[in-house]
Design a protein around this motif. Structure first.
Motif, PDB file in Angstrom:
ATOM      1  N   GLY A 146       0.725  -1.071  -0.088  1.00 31.42           N
ATOM      2  CA  GLY A 146       0.012  -0.131   0.151  1.00 31.42           C
ATOM      3  C   GLY A 146       0.761   1.244   0.019  1.00 31.42           C
ATOM      4  O   GLY A 146       0.983   2.137  -1.067  1.00 31.42           O
ATOM      5  N   VAL A 147       1.313   1.597   1.109  1.00 31.77           N
ATOM      6  CA  VAL A 147       1.999   3.083   1.235  1.00 31.77           C
ATOM      7  C   VAL A 147       3.590   2.765   0.466  1.00 31.77           C
ATOM      8  O   VAL A 147       3.427   4.025  -0.303  1.00 31.77           O
ATOM      9  CB  VAL A 147       2.337   3.056   2.731  1.00 31.77           C
ATOM     10  CG1 VAL A 147       3.331   4.471   3.060  1.00 31.77           C
ATOM     11  CG2 VAL A 147       1.309   3.099   3.681  1.00 31.77           C
ATOM     12  N   LEU A 148       4.206   1.920   0.566  1.00 31.20           N
ATOM     13  CA  LEU A 148       5.506   2.339  -0.194  1.00 31.20           C
ATOM     14  C   LEU A 148       5.237   1.863  -1.658  1.00 31.20           C
ATOM     15  O   LEU A 148       5.854   2.998  -2.435  1.00 31.20           O
ATOM     16  CB  LEU A 148       6.370   0.716   0.331  1.00 31.20           C
ATOM     17  CG  LEU A 148       7.504   1.036   1.258  1.00 31.20           C
ATOM     18  CD1 LEU A 148       8.332  -0.090   1.627  1.00 31.20           C
ATOM     19  CD2 LEU A 148       8.359   2.215   1.036  1.00 31.20           C
ATOM     20  N   ILE A 149       4.591   1.021  -2.195  1.00 32.38           N
ATOM     21  CA  ILE A 149       4.515   0.890  -3.596  1.00 32.38           C
ATOM     22  C   ILE A 149       3.740   2.408  -4.142  1.00 32.38           C
ATOM     23  O   ILE A 149       4.079   2.702  -5.252  1.00 32.38           O
ATOM     24  CB  ILE A 149       3.780  -0.099  -4.019  1.00 32.38           C
ATOM     25  CG1 ILE A 149       4.717  -1.344  -3.613  1.00 32.38           C
ATOM     26  CG2 ILE A 149       3.394  -0.033  -5.422  1.00 32.38           C
ATOM     27  CD1 ILE A 149       4.259  -2.880  -4.156  1.00 32.38           C
ATOM     28  N   GLY A 150       2.866   2.788  -3.250  1.00 37.66           N
ATOM     29  CA  GLY A 150       1.908   4.024  -3.851  1.00 37.66           C
ATOM     30  C   GLY A 150       2.776   5.228  -3.954  1.00 37.66           C
ATOM     31  O   GLY A 150       2.880   5.894  -4.997  1.00 37.66           O
ATOM     32  N   ALA A 151       3.744   5.223  -2.794  1.00 41.01           N
ATOM     33  CA  ALA A 151       4.723   6.472  -2.924  1.00 41.01           C
ATOM     34  C   ALA A 151       5.610   6.265  -4.287  1.00 41.01           C
ATOM     35  O   ALA A 151       6.105   7.067  -4.714  1.00 41.01           O
ATOM     36  CB  ALA A 151       5.441   6.456  -1.662  1.00 41.01           C
ATOM     37  N   ALA A 152       6.028   5.002  -4.459  1.00 41.12           N
ATOM     38  CA  ALA A 152       6.908   4.631  -5.621  1.00 41.12           C
ATOM     39  C   ALA A 152       6.435   4.992  -6.992  1.00 41.12           C
ATOM     40  O   ALA A 152       6.913   5.628  -7.858  1.00 41.12           O
ATOM     41  CB  ALA A 152       7.429   3.180  -5.650  1.00 41.12           C
TER      42      ALA A 152
END
Length: 414
Positions: free
Chosen positions: A113-119
């Protein structure tokens, strides 16, 4: 009317370099994320999680993508796209690795969720379109944005079958680790998008501050309407992209049908996004957007009415493919046309944040309502109603450049 910002007078990268490298980056970044629906059943069955657990993590991903996209856009406008792309590629690799190794729904939500979204915020359209806006002349801008969006669609066509094969050949965890290594290819590609105007990390001079540009946009009615329409786009495409494989399997169709359908969406979207970019140079972009949203509502209605079969799925996938990401070139071109390109990545990030709020609701409601009703019907009907709504609200959008009075930057009149 204000004069073009000084940034436009800086030396430009060649159009071929911008489009080739930007398209390759979008192909890889968007191609990977388009296949995430293929992991829903393998992960939930292996981990003993519900579909809502998986859907919630991808809903967080879309919301994170939209939220971080604003700041990635600000950073790209300030420091250039190169540095943002480097950070985004690294986060993407870490997120995919974490997605493979997460032992609980909470850690899965943080990584997938958070990490891939930021990526994704740092490796997709807001950042690449900022480069295109600054480096490609206005008379070719809509076309160039269509080329970049078409590349993302080609990535879906190319990567979804590859991801399905990786899952079958190596298992879902190993497939994610392989993709984690693949996204690091974004880093060398980013070297070719180092813009001449951003020497030593210094931004070119601008006639507006970030706050002035944001305040101007949010007070402008047409910007509000574009954001509302983009909300609908996110709701529709992410619900379909994530939940359609499971919807088809629930109705007795094989997983290969879903893989082929997602690939067809990507293939036909190459045509749709390119056509939208070309048509945006010739016709009012608001009319193009209204047609796309209305056509989606009609296509979904026909899909639900017709008897479900592999043939009907493939026809639906082809039609939706033409309409899938074709909203991206005209929407971003309108933003550039109204406000200029000095803060295009940031303003595109704000519009995209609205898209991702819609994405969050589309993917999460799909899982939530399925777990409680055993059906996706309610979300399908919502998608139809929202398509009609978006078609109507795009008609009043004004595309002419905004008229500005004198701006003051750092205490000096621009």
């Amino acid at each position: 009317m204000s004069s073009p910002p000084p940034a436009l007078t800086a030396p430009r990268l060649s159009a071929l370099q911008v489009l080739a490298c930007g398209a390759a980056i979008v192909t890889l970044s968007m191609g990977v994320r388009h296949g995430f629906g293929l992991w829903l059943q393998p992960i939930t069955q292996d981990q003993g999680w519900t579909r809502e657990n998986f859907a919630f993590a991808l809903a967080i991903q879309n919301l994170s993508w939209g939220l971080f996209g604003i700041f990635a856009g600000m950073a790209a406008d300030r420091f250039g796209a190169f540095r943002v792309l480097l950070v985004g590629a690294l986060l993407y690799a870490l997120g995919l690795t974490g997605m493979a190794l997460s032992p609980t729904p909470l850690t899965f939500a943080l990584t997938a969720g958070v990490l891939i979204g930021a990526a994704q915020a740092g490796t997709t359209y807001a950042v690449i379109y900022g480069v295109i806006g600054r480096q490609i002349p206005a008379e070719k801008r809509s076309w160039a944005m269509g080329v970049a969006a078409a590349a993302g669609s080609f990535g879906q066509f190319l990567m979804v079958p590859v991801e399905g094969w990786l899952i079958s050949a190596f298992g879902w965890q190993e497939a994610l680790l392989i993709l984690g290594g693949a996204v690091l290819l974004i880093m060398p590609l980013a070297l070719f998008l180092r813009e001449p105007g951003f020497v030593g990390g210094a931004a070119p001079p601008r006639e507006q501050t970030i706050l002035q540009a944001a305040r101007e946009a949010f007070r402008y009615r047409s910007f509000q309407l574009l954001m509302a329409g983009y909300f609908v786009c996110g709701f529709q495409v992410v619900f379909i992209g994530v939940h359609m494989p499971s919807y088809l399997k629930d109705h007795g169709l094989s997983p290969q049908v879903a893989s082929y359908a997602l690939a067809l969406i990507g293939l036909f979207n190459v045509l749709g996004t390119y056509a939208a970019g070309v048509l945006g140079q010739r016709f009012p972009k608001r009319h193009i957007l209204s047609f796309i949203y209305l056509a989606r509502a009609v296509a979904i209605s026909a899909f639900l009415i017709a008897p479900l079969s592999p043939a009907s799925v493939y026809v639906f996938a082809a039609v939706m493919g033409v309409l899938w990401l074709s909203t991206i070139p005209p929407t971003n071109a309108v933003v550039a046309q109204i406000f200029g390109v000095a803060h295009l990545s940031m303003l595109g990030g704000f519009v995209f944040f609205s898209h991702q709020i819609g994405s969050f609701l589309g993917v999460w409601l799909g899982g939530y309502l399925y777990d409680r009703t055993g059906s996706y019907d309610i979300v399908w009907y919502l998608s139809i109603a929202l398509g009609v709504f978006a078609a109507l609200i795009n008609l009043p959008v004004r595309e002419s450049p905004i008229t500005r009075g004198p701006q003051r930057v750092s205490g000096v009149a621009a």
